[in-house]
Design an enzyme around this catalytic site. Structure first.
Site, PDB file in Angstrom:
ATOM      1  N   HIS A  56       0.573  -1.221  -0.462  1.00  0.00           N
ATOM      2  CA  HIS A  56       0.040   0.002  -0.290  1.00  0.00           C
ATOM      3  C   HIS A  56       0.783   1.358   0.161  1.00  0.00           C
ATOM      4  O   HIS A  56       1.338   1.904   1.051  1.00  0.00           O
ATOM      5  CB  HIS A  56      -1.143   0.042   1.394  1.00  0.00           C
ATOM      6  CG  HIS A  56      -2.291   1.563   1.399  1.00  0.00           C
ATOM      7  ND1 HIS A  56      -2.865   1.019   2.670  1.00  0.00           N
ATOM      8  CD2 HIS A  56      -2.391   2.467   0.584  1.00  0.00           C
ATOM      9  CE1 HIS A  56      -3.947   2.054   2.327  1.00  0.00           C
ATOM     10  NE2 HIS A  56      -3.222   2.850   0.890  1.00  0.00           N
ATOM     11  N   HIS A  58       1.114   5.170  -2.234  1.00  0.00           N
ATOM     12  CA  HIS A  58       0.668   6.438  -3.565  1.00  0.00           C
ATOM     13  C   HIS A  58       2.360   6.715  -3.594  1.00  0.00           C
ATOM     14  O   HIS A  58       2.700   7.300  -2.987  1.00  0.00           O
ATOM     15  CB  HIS A  58      -0.034   7.448  -2.576  1.00  0.00           C
ATOM     16  CG  HIS A  58      -1.062   6.812  -1.667  1.00  0.00           C
ATOM     17  ND1 HIS A  58      -2.613   6.264  -2.655  1.00  0.00           N
ATOM     18  CD2 HIS A  58      -1.300   6.246  -0.859  1.00  0.00           C
ATOM     19  CE1 HIS A  58      -3.360   5.963  -1.544  1.00  0.00           C
ATOM     20  NE2 HIS A  58      -2.676   5.615  -0.495  1.00  0.00           N
ATOM     21  N   ASN A  90      -5.069   5.790  -7.050  1.00  0.00           N
ATOM     22  CA  ASN A  90      -5.875   7.252  -7.239  1.00  0.00           C
ATOM     23  C   ASN A  90      -4.916   8.349  -7.442  1.00  0.00           C
ATOM     24  O   ASN A  90      -4.367   9.007  -7.115  1.00  0.00           O
ATOM     25  CB  ASN A  90      -6.307   7.067  -5.925  1.00  0.00           C
ATOM     26  CG  ASN A  90      -5.640   7.114  -4.575  1.00  0.00           C
ATOM     27  OD1 ASN A  90      -4.357   6.756  -4.857  1.00  0.00           O
ATOM     28  ND2 ASN A  90      -5.492   8.365  -3.778  1.00  0.00           N
ATOM     29  N   HIS A 237      -5.357  -0.354   5.932  1.00  0.00           N
ATOM     30  CA  HIS A 237      -5.116   0.966   7.135  1.00  0.00           C
ATOM     31  C   HIS A 237      -6.272   0.689   7.935  1.00  0.00           C
ATOM     32  O   HIS A 237      -6.363   1.329   8.886  1.00  0.00           O
ATOM     33  CB  HIS A 237      -4.635   2.714   6.709  1.00  0.00           C
ATOM     34  CG  HIS A 237      -6.310   2.933   5.134  1.00  0.00           C
ATOM     35  ND1 HIS A 237      -7.766   2.775   5.837  1.00  0.00           N
ATOM     36  CD2 HIS A 237      -5.425   3.380   4.359  1.00  0.00           C
ATOM     37  CE1 HIS A 237      -8.137   3.187   4.744  1.00  0.00           C
ATOM     38  NE2 HIS A 237      -6.539   3.934   4.114  1.00  0.00           N
ATOM     39  N   ASP A 310       0.944   2.406   3.431  1.00  0.00           N
ATOM     40  CA  ASP A 310      -0.204   3.949   3.429  1.00  0.00           C
ATOM     41  C   ASP A 310       0.939   5.004   2.977  1.00  0.00           C
ATOM     42  O   ASP A 310       0.360   6.275   3.388  1.00  0.00           O
ATOM     43  CB  ASP A 310      -1.351   3.474   4.117  1.00  0.00           C
ATOM     44  CG  ASP A 310      -2.404   4.643   3.994  1.00  0.00           C
ATOM     45  OD1 ASP A 310      -2.116   5.837   2.727  1.00  0.00           O
ATOM     46  OD2 ASP A 310      -2.922   5.083   4.391  1.00  0.00           O
TER      47      ASP A 310
END
Ligand SMILES: [Zn+2]
Length: 433
Positions: A56, A58, A90, A237, A310
């Site tokens: 996970h 970004h 995203n 999360h 995350d």
């Protein structure tokens, strides 16, 4: 090039494996009993483990490279001991076409850093309405489908998504928060939020959605059973004790579900908000110390099966807006391992193999991959760290473009010194001769 790592203490998710001389050749572990090599690393007192897998992160590519790009993200990951990272979709545009997945994977292969795994959106533009083509995305190399960054409000869409993804052999990851219940909350809903005059996001917003999604999963399991397939639901999360209870019960029942813990939810509580620091703003929010305890316990027991960072970089200017309008997210690829080694293993007594398991084989299993083992013939995706090396967190030295951290100044040990991917050095600390 061959490499000999001498006198290392070997630990993988299966346990402590003793001290050995590990020979790496042709991208694999060639021997655990020494041999001739072009290069030798003396590793007495250090631990050799499989390189970590982050399920996970970004990486903000395409479209938001001002926050992070593939090169900075994958190199930051390598520095943190990661050999593989799953990038969230995203982005701008959203990753949802097979060609986009292929392009990302092709681009990443040129970068000397961690391997890239790509997630694609579960629904078109992550709008929660129309599903993306799961089978085609799987063929293109996507590892997982998710609308992370958004919540999945329509249970019917999620159910069909789990069924189609399950049929295609892909897990589905969800950001479980009920949008209505969480409202505009910036921190955990409770006495401290009231005291500080900040809007609260209640833990029930997460638990309500976890409970619903488990029912949706039960339905998807029933629908896929006749096809001999099983879906997998991955809760990203997880932040609260109540959510952990629900996931534990579902796993005990045999439902195919995996819950993820993050470095921030495992090491910080809402009490940190007393400094009104927007760097702490994250979704779901930091909870109470009792929740932190519950997450650590669940991680040890295996009720939470993976640690995902995350890693969510934003520009410094964005994060320094006022608390209500600053974006959610904490960057952590470069500190996650040392942080969790220090806080969970050194201070709390979590067995090291358990931490390694939740950061290697745990996430790999959720992604449908082989567990990571230190054995002859296994790919030489390896991480060497020094449990005795203590340093402060210095965000200004991050490779990530997000050079700030809620852990700035924390004294941590267990820093990764050397990371190999397919036998190639993708990170080497100055402390390694
Ligand atoms: Zn999320």
């Amino acid at each position: 090039m061959s490499l000999l790592i001498k006198n290392a203490r070997l630990v993988d998710g299966s346990g402590e494996l003793g001290t050995a001389d590990v020979l790496v050749a042709e991208g694999r572990i060639a021997s655990l009993s020494g041999g001739d090599a072009a290069r030798v690393v003396e590793a007495a007192g250090k631990v050799l483990a499989p390189a970590l897998t982050d399920p996970h992160a970004h990486l903000r590519t395409p479209g938001q490279e001002v926050k992070e790009d593939l090169a900075s993200g994958l190199r930051a990951a390598a520095r943190g001991g990661y050999g593989a990272v799953l990038a969230m979709p995203n982005t701008d545009p959203v990753v949802q076409e097979p060609e986009q997945v292929q392009a990302l994977l092709d681009e990443a292969r040129k970068i000397p850093g961690a391997r890239l795994f790509a997630a694609a959106a579960l629904t078109r533009d992550q709008a929660g309405e129309r599903l993306t083509p799961a089978a085609l995305l799987a063929q293109a190399g996507a590892s997982l489908l998710t609308d992370d960054g958004r919540t999945n409000e329509d249970a019917g869409v999620l159910a069909r998504g789990l069924i189609y993804a399950g049929a295609a052999g892909l897990p589905v990851a969800v950001h479980a928060e009920d949008a209505g219940l969480r409202g505009g909350g910036v921190m955990n809903d409770g006495r401290l939020a009231a005291e500080l005059g900040l809007s609260g996001n209640p833990h029930e917003a997460e638990a309500a959605r976890v409970a619903r999604d488990l029912e949706v999963l039960r339905y998807a399991v029933r629908k896929l059973e006749p096809l001999g397939r099983r879906p997998l639901l991955y809760f990203q999360h997880v932040s609260s004790a109540r959510s952990v209870e629900l996931i534990r019960a579902a796993r005990a029942e045999g439902l195919p579900v995996c819950g993820e813990a993050t470095p921030h939810h495992l090491t910080l509580s809402e009490d940190a908000w007393r400094d009104f620091d927007p760097l702490l703003k994250v979704a779901p929010p930091l909870r109470t110390t009792a929740d932190v305890e519950a997450l650590a316990g669940a991680l040890e027991a295996g009720d939470l099966c993976a640690i995902g960072t995350d890693h969510a970089p934003h520009t410094r200017a964005e994060k320094e807006r006022d608390l209500e309008s600053a974006p959610f997210g904490i960057p952590s690829l470069e500190v996650a391992f040392a942080l969790l080694y220090t806080e969970l293993v050194a201070k709390r007594g979590l067995p090291l193999p358990v931490l390694i398991e939740r950061m290697t084989s745990g996430p790999r299993r959720a992604l449908g991959l082989e567990p990571a083992r230190l054995e002859v013939g296994a790919p030489a995706d390896l991480m060497l760290f020094d449990p005795g090396l203590e340093r402060s967190v210095e965000p200004e030295k991050f490779i990530s473009k997000a050079r700030y951290s809620p852990w700035a100044g924390w004294r941590l040990s267990g820093w990764p010194l050397l990371t190999l991917v397919a036998g190639k050095e993708v990170w080497r600390d100055a402390a390694v001769a």
